[in-house]
Write a protein that holds these residues in place. Structure first.
Motif, PDB file in Angstrom:
ATOM      1  N   ASP A 172       0.800  -1.226   0.000  1.00  0.00           N
ATOM      2  CA  ASP A 172       0.000   0.000   0.000  1.00  0.00           C
ATOM      3  C   ASP A 172       0.834   1.279   0.000  1.00  0.00           C
ATOM      4  OD1 ASP A 172      -2.172  -1.642   0.039  1.00  0.00           O
ATOM      5  OD2 ASP A 172      -2.908  -1.036   2.016  1.00  0.00           O
ATOM      6  N   ASP A 173       2.075   1.199   0.528  1.00  0.00           N
ATOM      7  CA  ASP A 173       2.934   2.395   0.593  1.00  0.00           C
ATOM      8  C   ASP A 173       3.802   2.558  -0.654  1.00  0.00           C
ATOM      9  OD1 ASP A 173       4.694   0.298   0.940  1.00  0.00           O
ATOM     10  OD2 ASP A 173       5.613   1.079   2.786  1.00  0.00           O
ATOM     11  N   GLY A 174       3.571   1.727  -1.672  1.00  0.00           N
ATOM     12  CA  GLY A 174       4.359   1.833  -2.905  1.00  0.00           C
ATOM     13  C   GLY A 174       5.642   1.034  -2.869  1.00  0.00           C
ATOM     14  N   SER A 175       5.917   0.344  -1.772  1.00  0.00           N
ATOM     15  CA  SER A 175       7.105  -0.511  -1.691  1.00  0.00           C
ATOM     16  C   SER A 175       6.802  -1.867  -2.324  1.00  0.00           C
ATOM     17  CB  SER A 175       7.547  -0.695  -0.240  1.00  0.00           C
ATOM     18  OG  SER A 175       6.559  -1.388   0.503  1.00  0.00           O
ATOM     19  N   LEU A 176       7.857  -2.611  -2.620  1.00  0.00           N
ATOM     20  CA  LEU A 176       7.691  -3.932  -3.211  1.00  0.00           C
ATOM     21  C   LEU A 176       7.345  -4.944  -2.126  1.00  0.00           C
ATOM     22  CD1 LEU A 176      10.813  -3.970  -5.594  1.00  0.00           C
ATOM     23  CD2 LEU A 176       8.455  -3.331  -6.154  1.00  0.00           C
ATOM     24  N   THR A 177       6.517  -5.900  -2.471  1.00  0.00           N
ATOM     25  CA  THR A 177       6.213  -6.978  -1.544  1.00  0.00           C
ATOM     26  C   THR A 177       7.485  -7.785  -1.279  1.00  0.00           C
ATOM     27  OG1 THR A 177       3.965  -7.146  -2.417  1.00  0.00           O
ATOM     28  CG2 THR A 177       4.788  -9.026  -1.164  1.00  0.00           C
ATOM     29  N   PRO A 178       7.868  -7.974  -0.035  1.00  0.00           N
ATOM     30  CA  PRO A 178       9.088  -8.752   0.259  1.00  0.00           C
ATOM     31  C   PRO A 178       9.032 -10.126  -0.387  1.00  0.00           C
ATOM     32  CG  PRO A 178       8.301  -7.661   2.237  1.00  0.00           C
ATOM     33  CD  PRO A 178       7.237  -7.469   1.190  1.00  0.00           C
ATOM     34  N   ARG A 179      10.180 -10.573  -0.881  1.00  0.00           N
ATOM     35  CA  ARG A 179      10.248 -11.860  -1.566  1.00  0.00           C
ATOM     36  C   ARG A 179       9.881 -13.029  -0.645  1.00  0.00           C
ATOM     37  NH1 ARG A 179      13.318 -12.321  -6.475  1.00  0.00           N
ATOM     38  NH2 ARG A 179      13.999 -10.296  -7.270  1.00  0.00           N
ATOM     39  N   THR A 180       9.925 -12.804   0.654  1.00  0.00           N
ATOM     40  CA  THR A 180       9.582 -13.864   1.597  1.00  0.00           C
ATOM     41  C   THR A 180       8.075 -14.082   1.709  1.00  0.00           C
ATOM     42  OG1 THR A 180       9.681 -12.215   3.373  1.00  0.00           O
ATOM     43  CG2 THR A 180      11.653 -13.558   2.994  1.00  0.00           C
ATOM     44  N   GLN A 181       7.292 -13.171   1.138  1.00  0.00           N
ATOM     45  CA  GLN A 181       5.840 -13.266   1.239  1.00  0.00           C
ATOM     46  C   GLN A 181       5.243 -13.870  -0.024  1.00  0.00           C
ATOM     47  OE1 GLN A 181       3.933  -9.610   2.420  1.00  0.00           O
ATOM     48  NE2 GLN A 181       5.412  -9.194   4.051  1.00  0.00           N
ATOM     49  N   PRO A 182       4.135 -14.584   0.099  1.00  0.00           N
ATOM     50  CA  PRO A 182       3.466 -15.154  -1.081  1.00  0.00           C
ATOM     51  C   PRO A 182       3.030 -14.051  -2.049  1.00  0.00           C
ATOM     52  CG  PRO A 182       2.579 -16.089   0.954  1.00  0.00           C
ATOM     53  CD  PRO A 182       3.456 -14.951   1.359  1.00  0.00           C
ATOM     54  N   GLY A 183       3.154 -14.325  -3.330  1.00  0.00           N
ATOM     55  CA  GLY A 183       2.709 -13.373  -4.336  1.00  0.00           C
ATOM     56  C   GLY A 183       3.673 -12.233  -4.609  1.00  0.00           C
ATOM     57  N   ALA A 184       4.880 -12.302  -4.062  1.00  0.00           N
ATOM     58  CA  ALA A 184       5.850 -11.222  -4.279  1.00  0.00           C
ATOM     59  C   ALA A 184       6.263 -11.127  -5.742  1.00  0.00           C
ATOM     60  CB  ALA A 184       7.082 -11.433  -3.406  1.00  0.00           C
ATOM     61  N   MET A 185       6.411 -12.287  -6.382  1.00  0.00           N
ATOM     62  CA  MET A 185       6.805 -12.335  -7.783  1.00  0.00           C
ATOM     63  C   MET A 185       5.577 -12.559  -8.667  1.00  0.00           C
ATOM     64  SD  MET A 185      10.015 -11.825  -7.537  1.00  0.00           S
ATOM     65  CE  MET A 185      10.296 -11.948  -9.315  1.00  0.00           C
ATOM     66  N   ILE A 186       5.528 -11.835  -9.773  1.00  0.00           N
ATOM     67  CA  ILE A 186       4.471 -12.040 -10.774  1.00  0.00           C
ATOM     68  C   ILE A 186       5.071 -12.900 -11.874  1.00  0.00           C
ATOM     69  CG2 ILE A 186       2.962 -10.926 -12.456  1.00  0.00           C
ATOM     70  CD1 ILE A 186       2.988  -8.445 -10.654  1.00  0.00           C
ATOM     71  N   THR A 187       4.592 -14.092 -12.000  1.00  0.00           N
ATOM     72  CA  THR A 187       5.153 -15.045 -12.965  1.00  0.00           C
ATOM     73  C   THR A 187       4.249 -15.241 -14.181  1.00  0.00           C
ATOM     74  OG1 THR A 187       4.166 -16.891 -11.754  1.00  0.00           O
ATOM     75  CG2 THR A 187       6.415 -16.286 -11.167  1.00  0.00           C
ATOM     76  N   GLU A 188       3.030 -14.734 -14.103  1.00  0.00           N
ATOM     77  CA  GLU A 188       2.079 -14.880 -15.207  1.00  0.00           C
ATOM     78  C   GLU A 188       2.226 -13.690 -16.149  1.00  0.00           C
ATOM     79  OE1 GLU A 188      -1.157 -13.725 -16.532  1.00  0.00           O
ATOM     80  OE2 GLU A 188      -0.702 -15.404 -17.878  1.00  0.00           O
ATOM     81  N   LEU A 189       2.577 -13.948 -17.402  1.00  0.00           N
ATOM     82  CA  LEU A 189       2.929 -12.898 -18.353  1.00  0.00           C
ATOM     83  C   LEU A 189       1.828 -11.866 -18.544  1.00  0.00           C
ATOM     84  CD1 LEU A 189       4.791 -11.649 -20.471  1.00  0.00           C
ATOM     85  CD2 LEU A 189       3.890 -13.299 -22.135  1.00  0.00           C
ATOM     86  N   GLN A 190       0.613 -12.294 -18.767  1.00  0.00           N
ATOM     87  CA  GLN A 190      -0.469 -11.344 -19.041  1.00  0.00           C
ATOM     88  C   GLN A 190      -0.768 -10.464 -17.831  1.00  0.00           C
ATOM     89  OE1 GLN A 190      -1.563 -10.689 -22.076  1.00  0.00           O
ATOM     90  NE2 GLN A 190      -0.097 -12.261 -22.720  1.00  0.00           N
ATOM     91  N   GLN A 191      -0.618 -11.015 -16.637  1.00  0.00           N
ATOM     92  CA  GLN A 191      -0.787 -10.209 -15.425  1.00  0.00           C
ATOM     93  C   GLN A 191       0.279  -9.120 -15.360  1.00  0.00           C
ATOM     94  OE1 GLN A 191      -0.482 -12.448 -11.770  1.00  0.00           O
ATOM     95  NE2 GLN A 191      -0.697 -10.635 -10.472  1.00  0.00           N
ATOM     96  N   SER A 192       1.502  -9.488 -15.725  1.00  0.00           N
ATOM     97  CA  SER A 192       2.603  -8.526 -15.719  1.00  0.00           C
ATOM     98  C   SER A 192       2.372  -7.417 -16.747  1.00  0.00           C
ATOM     99  CB  SER A 192       3.916  -9.255 -16.009  1.00  0.00           C
ATOM    100  OG  SER A 192       4.978  -8.342 -16.087  1.00  0.00           O
ATOM    101  N   ILE A 193       1.976  -7.803 -17.954  1.00  0.00           N
ATOM    102  CA  ILE A 193       1.717  -6.809 -18.999  1.00  0.00           C
ATOM    103  C   ILE A 193       0.591  -5.868 -18.569  1.00  0.00           C
ATOM    104  CG2 ILE A 193       0.828  -6.508 -21.347  1.00  0.00           C
ATOM    105  CD1 ILE A 193       2.378  -9.054 -22.116  1.00  0.00           C
ATOM    106  N   ALA A 194      -0.460  -6.429 -17.977  1.00  0.00           N
ATOM    107  CA  ALA A 194      -1.580  -5.605 -17.519  1.00  0.00           C
ATOM    108  C   ALA A 194      -1.136  -4.618 -16.439  1.00  0.00           C
ATOM    109  CB  ALA A 194      -2.699  -6.501 -16.988  1.00  0.00           C
ATOM    110  N   GLN A 195      -0.246  -5.065 -15.540  1.00  0.00           N
ATOM    111  CA  GLN A 195       0.243  -4.171 -14.491  1.00  0.00           C
ATOM    112  C   GLN A 195       1.041  -3.014 -15.085  1.00  0.00           C
ATOM    113  OE1 GLN A 195       1.495  -5.385 -10.469  1.00  0.00           O
ATOM    114  NE2 GLN A 195       3.601  -4.875 -11.071  1.00  0.00           N
TER     115      GLN A 195
END
Length: 250
Positions: A172-195
């Protein structure tokens, strides 16, 4: 609309290999080259700089905390003076390799934990930005969009490229989700393009909570150490070009 596509690369060292830099260089406009502290070595730095020049890709230094074993992703206590020293040391080395390759270094982007710490710590940001300014005040600082580091770099008279991430989720503060948390990485291409499209066209990113966070996107990062990174970068580039976006280094 214009945006830069950047990727972290040159992260192999010795007999250990990471990423497909040659393939990635065909799709990005800026290369953040590891400088030996989290990955990379002198031979790899030279080879990656030469490959970037051959592809017309802008060269940048990617300085890190001194954490080869942890890939620069473990936090550590660091003074402003230490942040200055490690940034100047690594960036100056990369500047030399860029010059030897017949080009010049154009930007500096901190890596991993150093990047995330500096995004919230004014003293660390000051150390990094002073090092950049003292090395070459014409260099561009890549900093997390909306972060403290953007303010510090601008206060020092440096050019800033506000960076967003294609393959990372946001808080919510514009920081990246820590890699230790679920969903930190976006691995689905279309989701990434949409973002990325949302950030470029509508000026916000949707945090994992669902909140819309205002954001400015000058440069988009695609991580080179992810599986299939080159195909990911190719598809992202093609999608943005189809939208009429110009892709070029800042």
């Amino acid at each position: 609309m214009k945006v830069d596509l950047n990727s972290d690369m040159g992260e192999s060292f010795g007999a250990w290999h990471m990423g497909d830099d040659q393939a990635l260089l065909g799709h990005v406009s800026s290369a953040n080259i590891a400088c030996g502290y989290h990955a990379g070595d002198p031979v790899t730095m030279a080879a990656t700089a030469a490959a970037a020049v051959a592809r017309g890709v802008s060269i940048g230094a990617h300085p890190s905390l001194p954490d080869l074993q942890g890939f620069g992703r473990r936090t550590m206590q660091l003074s402003e003076a230490e942040a200055y020293g490690i940034t100047l040391y690594q960036a100056a080395a990369m500047q030399g390799f860029a010059k030897a390759a017949g080009s010049r270094m154009r930007h500096v982007k901190a890596h991993g934990a150093l990047y995330n710490m500096a995004a919230k710590d004014r003293k660390l940001s000051a150390g990094i930005c002073r090092a950049v300014r003292d090395l070459d005040p014409g260099l561009v600082v890549f900093a997390l969009a909306g972060s403290v580091m953007v303010e510090v770099a601008r206060d020092m008279g440096l050019q800033v490229a506000q960076e967003v991430f294609a393959d990372r989720s946001y808080q919510d503060d514009g920081s990246l989700t820590p890699r230790t948390q679920p969903g930190a990485m976006i691995t689905e291409l279309q989701q990434s393009i949409a973002q990325v499209r949302c950030m470029l066209q509508q000026g916000f990113v949707r945090a994992v909570s669902g909140k819309e966070v205002a954001i400015q996107a000058d440069t988009v990062c695609l991580h080179g150490d992810q599986p299939g990174a080159a195909l990911f970068a190719q598809a992202m580039r093609e999608a943005l070009l189809a939208d009429g976006v110009t892709i070029a280094a800042p």
